[in-house]
Enzyme design. Structure first.
Site, PDB file in Angstrom:
ATOM      1  N   GLN A 130      17.119  26.060  10.786  1.00 45.72           N
ATOM      2  CA  GLN A 130      17.767  24.869  10.020  1.00 45.72           C
ATOM      3  C   GLN A 130      17.422  23.556  10.243  1.00 45.72           C
ATOM      4  O   GLN A 130      17.285  22.882   9.205  1.00 45.72           O
ATOM      5  CB  GLN A 130      19.325  25.026  10.352  1.00 45.72           C
ATOM      6  CG  GLN A 130      20.281  24.559   8.992  1.00 45.72           C
ATOM      7  CD  GLN A 130      21.665  24.462   9.239  1.00 45.72           C
ATOM      8  OE1 GLN A 130      22.108  24.161  10.443  1.00 45.72           O
ATOM      9  NE2 GLN A 130      22.365  25.042   8.191  1.00 45.72           N
ATOM     10  N   ILE A 143     -14.122  -3.433  -1.048  1.00 51.16           N
ATOM     11  CA  ILE A 143     -14.185  -3.161  -2.387  1.00 51.16           C
ATOM     12  C   ILE A 143     -14.299  -1.799  -2.464  1.00 51.16           C
ATOM     13  O   ILE A 143     -15.349  -1.129  -2.056  1.00 51.16           O
ATOM     14  CB  ILE A 143     -15.346  -3.955  -3.124  1.00 51.16           C
ATOM     15  CG1 ILE A 143     -14.828  -5.605  -2.887  1.00 51.16           C
ATOM     16  CG2 ILE A 143     -15.293  -3.591  -4.585  1.00 51.16           C
ATOM     17  CD1 ILE A 143     -13.776  -6.065  -3.487  1.00 51.16           C
ATOM     18  N   ARG A 150       3.988  30.310  11.188  1.00 54.03           N
ATOM     19  CA  ARG A 150       4.031  29.912  12.699  1.00 54.03           C
ATOM     20  C   ARG A 150       5.482  30.633  13.044  1.00 54.03           C
ATOM     21  O   ARG A 150       6.583  30.246  12.552  1.00 54.03           O
ATOM     22  CB  ARG A 150       4.465  28.346  12.679  1.00 54.03           C
ATOM     23  CG  ARG A 150       4.503  27.899  14.216  1.00 54.03           C
ATOM     24  CD  ARG A 150       3.417  28.193  15.279  1.00 54.03           C
ATOM     25  NE  ARG A 150       3.630  27.593  16.462  1.00 54.03           N
ATOM     26  CZ  ARG A 150       2.868  28.122  17.365  1.00 54.03           C
ATOM     27  NH1 ARG A 150       2.366  29.107  17.315  1.00 54.03           N
ATOM     28  NH2 ARG A 150       3.251  27.307  18.742  1.00 54.03           N
ATOM     29  N   ALA A 156      -8.598 -14.023   0.915  1.00 52.15           N
ATOM     30  CA  ALA A 156      -7.778 -13.837  -0.324  1.00 52.15           C
ATOM     31  C   ALA A 156      -7.497 -12.555  -0.533  1.00 52.15           C
ATOM     32  O   ALA A 156      -8.102 -11.761  -1.122  1.00 52.15           O
ATOM     33  CB  ALA A 156      -8.480 -14.307  -1.526  1.00 52.15           C
ATOM     34  N   PRO A 184     -12.422 -12.307   1.955  1.00 48.94           N
ATOM     35  CA  PRO A 184     -11.954 -12.489   3.662  1.00 48.94           C
ATOM     36  C   PRO A 184     -10.635 -13.291   3.716  1.00 48.94           C
ATOM     37  O   PRO A 184      -9.609 -13.037   4.434  1.00 48.94           O
ATOM     38  CB  PRO A 184     -12.987 -12.954   4.383  1.00 48.94           C
ATOM     39  CG  PRO A 184     -14.027 -12.580   3.480  1.00 48.94           C
ATOM     40  CD  PRO A 184     -13.643 -12.647   2.083  1.00 48.94           C
ATOM     41  N   GLU A 195      -4.162  -2.585  -3.239  1.00 51.35           N
ATOM     42  CA  GLU A 195      -3.241  -2.887  -4.449  1.00 51.35           C
ATOM     43  C   GLU A 195      -1.754  -3.438  -4.208  1.00 51.35           C
ATOM     44  O   GLU A 195      -1.061  -3.387  -5.140  1.00 51.35           O
ATOM     45  CB  GLU A 195      -3.370  -1.438  -5.638  1.00 51.35           C
ATOM     46  CG  GLU A 195      -4.563  -1.277  -5.835  1.00 51.35           C
ATOM     47  CD  GLU A 195      -4.747  -0.555  -7.418  1.00 51.35           C
ATOM     48  OE1 GLU A 195      -3.859  -0.679  -8.136  1.00 51.35           O
ATOM     49  OE2 GLU A 195      -5.546   0.226  -7.549  1.00 51.35           O
ATOM     50  N   ASP A 253      -0.851  -4.424 -12.368  1.00 47.48           N
ATOM     51  CA  ASP A 253       0.511  -3.931 -12.719  1.00 47.48           C
ATOM     52  C   ASP A 253       0.356  -2.687 -13.283  1.00 47.48           C
ATOM     53  O   ASP A 253       1.197  -1.569 -12.708  1.00 47.48           O
ATOM     54  CB  ASP A 253       1.131  -4.566 -13.676  1.00 47.48           C
ATOM     55  CG  ASP A 253       1.635  -5.993 -13.325  1.00 47.48           C
ATOM     56  OD1 ASP A 253       2.274  -6.074 -12.138  1.00 47.48           O
ATOM     57  OD2 ASP A 253       2.307  -6.691 -14.104  1.00 47.48           O
ATOM     58  N   GLY A 260       3.043  20.653  14.566  1.00 46.65           N
ATOM     59  CA  GLY A 260       2.922  20.686  15.982  1.00 46.65           C
ATOM     60  C   GLY A 260       1.303  20.404  16.475  1.00 46.65           C
ATOM     61  O   GLY A 260       0.677  19.506  15.724  1.00 46.65           O
ATOM     62  N   SER A 272      -3.202 -10.665   0.209  1.00 54.63           N
ATOM     63  CA  SER A 272      -2.027 -10.761  -0.592  1.00 54.63           C
ATOM     64  C   SER A 272      -2.043 -12.335  -1.296  1.00 54.63           C
ATOM     65  O   SER A 272      -1.461 -12.244  -2.281  1.00 54.63           O
ATOM     66  CB  SER A 272      -1.040 -10.983   0.462  1.00 54.63           C
ATOM     67  OG  SER A 272      -0.793  -9.734   1.277  1.00 54.63           O
TER      68      SER A 272
HETATM   69  N1  CAA Z   1       1.570 -10.417 -15.095  1.00 49.37           N
HETATM   70  C1  CAA Z   1       1.093 -11.453 -15.800  1.00 49.37           C
HETATM   71  N2  CAA Z   1       1.207 -12.692 -15.112  1.00 49.37           N
HETATM   72  C2  CAA Z   1       1.810 -12.860 -13.803  1.00 49.37           C
HETATM   73  C3  CAA Z   1       1.821 -11.553 -13.211  1.00 49.37           C
HETATM   74  C4  CAA Z   1       2.184 -10.328 -13.769  1.00 49.37           C
HETATM   75  N3  CAA Z   1       2.294  -9.316 -13.183  1.00 49.37           N
HETATM   76  N4  CAA Z   1       2.361 -12.368 -12.071  1.00 49.37           N
HETATM   77  C5  CAA Z   1       2.312 -13.457 -11.819  1.00 49.37           C
HETATM   78  N5  CAA Z   1       1.747 -13.883 -13.121  1.00 49.37           N
HETATM   79  C6  CAA Z   1       1.698 -15.276 -13.694  1.00 49.37           C
HETATM   80  C7  CAA Z   1       2.933 -16.160 -13.141  1.00 49.37           C
HETATM   81  O1  CAA Z   1       3.730 -16.091 -14.436  1.00 49.37           O
HETATM   82  C8  CAA Z   1       2.078 -17.548 -13.418  1.00 49.37           C
HETATM   83  O2  CAA Z   1       2.046 -18.001 -14.469  1.00 49.37           O
HETATM   84  P1  CAA Z   1       2.206 -19.384 -15.082  1.00 49.37           P
HETATM   85  O3  CAA Z   1       1.251 -20.378 -13.967  1.00 49.37           O
HETATM   86  O4  CAA Z   1       2.091 -19.608 -16.364  1.00 49.37           O
HETATM   87  O5  CAA Z   1       3.895 -19.635 -14.736  1.00 49.37           O
HETATM   88  C9  CAA Z   1       0.734 -17.302 -12.688  1.00 49.37           C
HETATM   89  O6  CAA Z   1       0.616 -15.761 -12.922  1.00 49.37           O
HETATM   90  C10 CAA Z   1       1.190 -17.484 -11.138  1.00 49.37           C
HETATM   91  O7  CAA Z   1       1.830 -16.652 -10.609  1.00 49.37           O
HETATM   92  P2  CAA Z   1       2.545 -16.825  -9.136  1.00 49.37           P
HETATM   93  O8  CAA Z   1       3.074 -18.249  -9.223  1.00 49.37           O
HETATM   94  O9  CAA Z   1       3.883 -15.821  -9.269  1.00 49.37           O
HETATM   95  O10 CAA Z   1       1.566 -16.706  -8.346  1.00 49.37           O
HETATM   96  P3  CAA Z   1       1.621 -16.621  -6.701  1.00 49.37           P
HETATM   97  O11 CAA Z   1       0.523 -16.876  -6.062  1.00 49.37           O
HETATM   98  O12 CAA Z   1       2.816 -16.510  -6.071  1.00 49.37           O
HETATM   99  O13 CAA Z   1       1.288 -14.775  -6.461  1.00 49.37           O
HETATM  100  C11 CAA Z   1       1.582 -12.328  -6.156  1.00 49.37           C
HETATM  101  C12 CAA Z   1       1.915 -13.643  -6.932  1.00 49.37           C
HETATM  102  C13 CAA Z   1       2.354 -11.319  -6.990  1.00 49.37           C
HETATM  103  C14 CAA Z   1       2.138 -12.489  -4.743  1.00 49.37           C
HETATM  104  C15 CAA Z   1       0.175 -12.023  -6.276  1.00 49.37           C
HETATM  105  O14 CAA Z   1      -0.553 -13.052  -5.536  1.00 49.37           O
HETATM  106  C16 CAA Z   1      -0.463 -10.667  -5.914  1.00 49.37           C
HETATM  107  O15 CAA Z   1       0.072  -9.663  -6.555  1.00 49.37           O
HETATM  108  N6  CAA Z   1      -0.740 -10.244  -4.565  1.00 49.37           N
HETATM  109  C17 CAA Z   1      -1.452  -9.020  -4.154  1.00 49.37           C
HETATM  110  C18 CAA Z   1      -2.900  -9.128  -4.355  1.00 49.37           C
HETATM  111  C19 CAA Z   1      -3.136  -7.653  -4.794  1.00 49.37           C
HETATM  112  O16 CAA Z   1      -2.263  -6.656  -5.319  1.00 49.37           O
HETATM  113  N7  CAA Z   1      -4.424  -7.314  -4.270  1.00 49.37           N
HETATM  114  C20 CAA Z   1      -5.058  -5.947  -4.335  1.00 49.37           C
HETATM  115  C21 CAA Z   1      -6.369  -6.285  -4.406  1.00 49.37           C
HETATM  116  S1  CAA Z   1      -7.144  -4.780  -5.373  1.00 49.37           S
HETATM  117  C22 CAA Z   1      -7.434  -3.444  -4.387  1.00 49.37           C
HETATM  118  O17 CAA Z   1      -6.696  -3.349  -3.568  1.00 49.37           O
HETATM  119  C23 CAA Z   1      -8.084  -2.368  -4.988  1.00 49.37           C
HETATM  120  C24 CAA Z   1      -8.412  -1.251  -3.879  1.00 49.37           C
HETATM  121  O18 CAA Z   1      -9.305  -1.274  -3.079  1.00 49.37           O
HETATM  122  C25 CAA Z   1      -8.183  -0.054  -4.773  1.00 49.37           C
END
Ligand code: CAA
Length: 383
Positions: A279, A157, A268, A130, A128, A363, A240, A339, A132
């Site tokens: 066009q 989820i 249609r 956490a 709730p 994601e 990623d 339409g 972005s």
């Molecule tokens: N790969 C590996 N490491 C990474 C990384 C990546 N892509 N991105 C960041 N890190 C590492 C950083 O290098 C950093 O490491 P160090 O402490 O060693 O320097 C550490 O992680 C913290 O990184 P940030 O300071 O960049 O972290 P942040 O708090 O600023 O957050 C963010 C970065 C990209 C905004 C991240 O919070 C994010 O991706 N948010 C979105 C979350 C998301 O996608 N949620 C989806 C949930 S799942 C879902 O949706 C499934 C579904 O239903 C289908």
């Protein structure tokens, strides 16, 4: 630079396309109306080897990589976006993730059933408070002897009320933010772990969504994935690697919408001719087709970089961002071309229009993708 699919990839594409037309299309509208995940169809994805893409043959997988996963996801989404979601959450966010980061014991125990489509996987991250802000997890994991005891809740989820194997993220210390995040494999039925279905979604209604609740839920410490210090980075790299697959899902939705629009505009008739002869309509079709193709190229570039072991975080975010916004735009144009007919459930375009929206949200929202892309561009470009 080679943009052509191999013969094996074309065969995979044809197999999934024919399966989706034959077995997904007939009940798609009913599953959407009833908000119904189909265990039988999920098992069929297993029979076809799709739940094992990107997983080695010796572990019950089908081999291949992210490119092949994207091919399958696109073809499923082109007919039934919800079914593509069942697959990509179980595969990219769970099975492939455990295969990549799990211990030998974890891989041996959890990956084969997921790879064969005998078990469904889910990724328990979002909470709730956490979304972005992925480092803001509140679900606590407290080490007690040989276990981690989980307390807290997850929300939104995907596959949540149908999954057998959950990859759950929690924090050992909220104040540590990203550095406190750990990943655990949690089995359905573990004492103290319950799921509550979340219904009445706008789109992807045939996919399952649930809240997960943990109350003094003891998980064996042997189920820790990666080590305690690597949970957040593991989560980020799993996301990623999954974002191109979400991009492929968006391409499938956009392509499916375009297919429907073309069919409708040829049939249609207004002002004495098919509306495809106007066009103004042709320009819309041209814009839609161009945007779908551009999205597809971004998706396959990101997936190919990943499969070749090259950096791909920025490219994955670009693919997910552009393809999801394309899906929404193309579905909107396709509905406009239908339409009034597009505004009723008789036409699948109404469902594609609703299904497209979530690709801009889950994601990582479009705003988060822009943030990731901008960070890379700013870091790469000399000031
Ligand atoms: N790969 C590996 N490491 C990474 C990384 C990546 N892509 N991105 C960041 N890190 C590492 C950083 O290098 C950093 O490491 P160090 O402490 O060693 O320097 C550490 O992680 C913290 O990184 P940030 O300071 O960049 O972290 P942040 O708090 O600023 O957050 C963010 C970065 C990209 C905004 C991240 O919070 C994010 O991706 N948010 C979105 C979350 C998301 O996608 N949620 C989806 C949930 S799942 C879902 O949706 C499934 C579904 O239903 C289908």
């Amino acid at each position: 630079m080679d943009f052509t699919l191999t013969e094996t990839d074309v065969a995979l594409q044809r197999t999934v396309r024919e399966f989706a037309q034959r077995e997904l299309v007939p009940g798609a509208r009913e599953r959407d109306a009833a908000e119904k995940f189909s265990p039988a169809l999920f098992r069929r994805l297993g029979d076809l080897g799709l739940t094992g893409l990107g997983i080695p043959l010796e572990r019950g997988g089908a081999g291949g990589g992210l490119v092949q996963t994207c091919i399958a996801v696109e073809e499923l989404a082109r007919q039934d976006p919800s079914a593509s979601l069942w697959l990509l959450v179980s595969l990219s966010l769970t099975a492939v993730a455990i295969e990549r980061y799990g211990t030998e014991e974890q891989k041996g125990r959890y990956v084969p059933p997921l790879a064969r489509g005998k078990a469904v996987g889910a990724f328990g991250y979002t909470e709730p408070d956490a979304g972005s802000d992925a480092a803001g997890l509140q679900t606590l994991a407290t080490r007690r002897g040989d276990s981690y005891v989980l307390n807290g809740s997850k929300i939104f989820i995907s596959n949540g009320d149908v999954a057998d194997t959950f990859l759950v993220f929690a924090t050992t210390d909220r104040a540590k933010r990203a550095k406190g995040v750990i990943a655990l494999i949690v089995e359905r039925g573990t004492k103290g772990f319950t799921q509550r279905r979340q219904a009445e979604k706008l789109g992807m209604r045939a996919s399952s969504t649930a809240e997960l609740h943990f109350e003094d839920c003891a998980v064996p410490a042997a189920n820790l994935v990666a080590d305690e210090s690597a949970g957040f980075k593991t989560a980020m790299s799993i996301l990623d690697a999954s974002r191109p697959a979400i991009g492929a899902q968006a391409v499938g939705i956009a392509q499916g919408s375009l297919d429907l629009a073309v069919r409708h505009t040829k049939q249609r008739r207004q002002f004495g001719q098919p509306i495809a002869d106007f066009q103004g309509v042709q320009w819309m079709v041209a814009d839609m087709a161009t945007q779908v193709d551009a999205s597809r190229l971004l998706v396959y570039r990101a997936a190919d970089l990943k499969d070749r072991g090259l950096p791909f975080t920025k490219e994955a975010s670009m693919a997910k961002l552009f393809a999801s916004e394309t899906a929404m735009r193309v579905a909107t144009m396709a509905l406009q071309l239908h339409g009034g007919y597009g505004y009723f459930k008789e036409s699948p375009i109404e469902r594609f229009f609703r299904d497209a929206k979530i690709t801009e949200i889950y994601e990582g929202t479009s705003q988060i993708q822009r943030l990731v892309i901008a960070r890379h561009v700013l870091a790469e470009t000399p000031g």
